[in-house]
Motif scaffolding. Structure first.
Motif, PDB file in Angstrom:
ATOM      1  N   ASP A 212      -8.429 -13.530  -2.798  1.00 18.27           N
ATOM      2  CA  ASP A 212      -9.011 -12.590  -1.837  1.00 18.27           C
ATOM      3  C   ASP A 212      -8.288 -11.256  -1.947  1.00 18.27           C
ATOM      4  N   SER A 213      -9.045 -10.160  -1.901  1.00 20.62           N
ATOM      5  CA  SER A 213      -8.418  -8.855  -2.101  1.00 20.62           C
ATOM      6  C   SER A 213      -8.801  -7.806  -1.060  1.00 20.62           C
ATOM      7  N   PRO A 214      -9.028  -8.185   0.204  1.00 19.91           N
ATOM      8  CA  PRO A 214      -9.296  -7.156   1.208  1.00 19.91           C
ATOM      9  C   PRO A 214      -8.041  -6.357   1.504  1.00 19.91           C
ATOM     10  N   PRO A 215      -8.185  -5.146   2.054  1.00 16.02           N
ATOM     11  CA  PRO A 215      -6.992  -4.363   2.410  1.00 16.02           C
ATOM     12  C   PRO A 215      -6.128  -5.122   3.410  1.00 16.02           C
ATOM     13  N   VAL A 216      -4.825  -4.872   3.354  1.00 20.79           N
ATOM     14  CA  VAL A 216      -3.890  -5.495   4.281  1.00 20.79           C
ATOM     15  C   VAL A 216      -3.190  -4.393   5.072  1.00 20.79           C
ATOM     16  N   ASP A 217      -3.112  -4.564   6.384  1.00 21.78           N
ATOM     17  CA  ASP A 217      -2.398  -3.603   7.214  1.00 21.78           C
ATOM     18  C   ASP A 217      -0.905  -3.650   6.909  1.00 21.78           C
ATOM     19  N   ALA A 218      -0.288  -2.484   6.904  1.00 24.09           N
ATOM     20  CA  ALA A 218       1.137  -2.415   6.565  1.00 24.09           C
ATOM     21  C   ALA A 218       1.985  -3.299   7.472  1.00 24.09           C
ATOM     22  N   GLY A 219       1.583  -3.420   8.732  1.00 22.99           N
ATOM     23  CA  GLY A 219       2.354  -4.232   9.663  1.00 22.99           C
ATOM     24  C   GLY A 219       2.331  -5.709   9.353  1.00 22.99           C
ATOM     25  N   ASP A 220       1.424  -6.142   8.502  1.00 25.78           N
ATOM     26  CA  ASP A 220       1.333  -7.557   8.121  1.00 25.78           C
ATOM     27  C   ASP A 220       2.058  -7.851   6.817  1.00 25.78           C
ATOM     28  N   LEU A 221       2.768  -6.866   6.270  1.00 25.45           N
ATOM     29  CA  LEU A 221       3.447  -7.033   4.995  1.00 25.45           C
ATOM     30  C   LEU A 221       4.847  -7.607   5.160  1.00 25.45           C
ATOM     31  N   THR A 222       5.331  -8.187   4.077  1.00 26.01           N
ATOM     32  CA  THR A 222       6.758  -8.454   3.906  1.00 26.01           C
ATOM     33  C   THR A 222       7.279  -7.467   2.865  1.00 26.01           C
TER      34      THR A 222
END
Length: 307
Positions: free
Chosen positions: A169-179
Motif C-alpha cells: 500500500d502506498s497512500p501518503p502518510v502523515d508525518a506524525g505517524d512516522l518513526t
C-alpha cells in the motif's frame, strides 16, 4: 539568443528527452521548454519535432547542432583564458551522497575540477573546506555551521524524503505517524541526527535511537520490518533499491525536504572557485522548497528562499 539557450539546446539534442535534459541541467522541465521555444522564436526555425512519446531533431536542428557545440566550446575556451586557467591548480570539491549529474559538463567551461574520492559526512566535508583541504563541498549545513566555520553557501540540490513501509500500500502518510531513526554514532550521523530530531519534534513523529548504523542500508530495512511502522528514509539511501516486501510512501503534513548546499570559505579569493560556484548553482530549481506544506529546519540557510 543566449549562450545558455544554446547549452540547453545541445543538452536536449544529446538526450532527445526533455525530462532527462532538465534533470541534467538541474532546472524545471517547463523552464527548459520555454527556453527552447524562445530560442526557436529568435532563430525563426523549429529545432525539434516533439510529441507525447518522442523528441527528434529537425533538419534545421541537425544543421545547428555542430555550430552550437563549436560556439559553446569557443566561449568556454575564452572564459578559461580570461580566468588564467592554464596556470591554475584544479578546484577541489568533495561531496557526501548527492552531486549534480552534469557536474563535469558544468565545470568544463570554467575550470578543471578534481572531485575528491574521500566521501565523508556533511559536517566533516564542511570542516575540510574550512581548513583548506577542499575548495568546495556539497553537503547539508545549518546557519550555525556556516557562522562557526566562516563559510558561505548556496543551494545546489534538494531531496524530498519519503517513508518506507512494509507492504504494497502506498497512500501518503502523515508525518506524525512516522518513526524516525537516529544513530548513537554522532561522528558519522551528526547532520542527520540534528535534522531528524528537529523534524520529529515539530511534526510529532516517534524517535527511535539505534546503535548499529541502521539509519540507512540493509540494517535500516531490518528496522522497518521490526517496527512495522512507516519509517522516514535517510537521504544517503534516497536512491537505494526498495526491497520487494516494502513500498515508498509520500510524507505529508508537513513534507520533509533535505537541502544540499555548495559551501566555500567566506574569504575565498580564487576567481576559479567563484566561477565553479556560479556554474554549479546557475538555474537551480528551487520549486522543491517553495511548495506549500514543505518543512525545513529552522536554521536551514535556504529558508529565506522557501519563505
Amino acid at each position: 539568443m543566449e549562450l545558455r539557450q544554446l547549452r540547453y539546446f545541445v543538452t536536449v539534442a544529446d538526450e532527445l528527452n526533455f525530462g532527462r535534459a532538465a534533470e541534467r541541467l538541474r532546472i524545471a522541465g517547463p523552464s527548459l521548454s520555454q527556453q527552447i521555444k524562445a530560442l526557436e522564436r529568435d532563430l525563426k526555425v523549429q529545432l525539434f519535432d516533439r510529441d507525447r512519446r518522442s523528441v527528434a531533431l529537425t533538419a534545421a536542428g541537425s544543421a545547428l547542432l555542430p555550430r552550437a557545440r563549436d560556439l559553446i566550446g569557443q566561449a568556454d575556451e575564452l572564459r578559461r583564458q580570461a580566468l588564467g586557467l592554464s596556470s591554475s591548480e584544479p578546484v577541489r570539491i568533495g561531496y557526501v551522497q548527492w552531486c549534480p549529474t552534469d557536474w563535469a559538463e558544468r565545470a568544463a567551461g570554467v575550470a578543471h575540477v578534481r572531485v575528491d574520492t574521500w566521501v565523508m559526512p556533511s559536517h566533516a566535508q564542511a570542516a575540510r573546506v574550512a581548513d583548506g583541504s577542499l575548495d568546495l563541498a556539497i553537503c547539508w549545513v545549518e546557519r550555525a555551521d556556516l557562522h562557526a566555520l566562516s563559510l558561505e553557501a548556496r543551494l545546489v540540490g534538494v531531496d524530498r524524503l519519503y517513508a518506507l513501509a512494509v507492504g504494497q500500500d502506498s497512500p501518503p502518510v502523515d508525518a506524525g505517524d512516522l518513526t524516525v531513526l537516529v544513530d548513537s554514532d554522532e561522528s558519522s550521523w551528526s547532520s542527520w541526527n540534528r535534522f531528524a530530531e528537529q523534524f520529529a519534534r515539530e511534526a510529532g513523529a516517534q524517535v527511535v535511537r539505534v546503535e548499529d548504523g541502521g539509519v540507512t542500508g540493509s540494517t535500516f530495512f531490518d528496522h522497518v520490518r521490526r517496527l512495522r511502522r512507516p519509517v522516514l528514509n535517510n537521504p544517503k539511501g534516497q536512491n537505494d533499491a526498495t526491497p520487494t516486501d516494502m513500498t515508498r510512501r509520500p510524507v505529508q503534513h508537513p513534507i520533509p525536504m533535505w537541502t544540499w548546499s555548495l559551501v566555500w570559505r567566506r574569504d575565498e579569493g580564487n576567481p576559479l572557485v567563484h566561477a565553479v560556484i556560479d556554474a554549479f548553482t546557475d538555474g537551480v530549481d528551487t520549486s522543491g522548497i517553495t511548495a506549500p506544506g514543505v518543512w525545513l529546519p529552522r536554521d536551514d540557510p535556504h529558508r529565506a528562499v522557501a519563505g
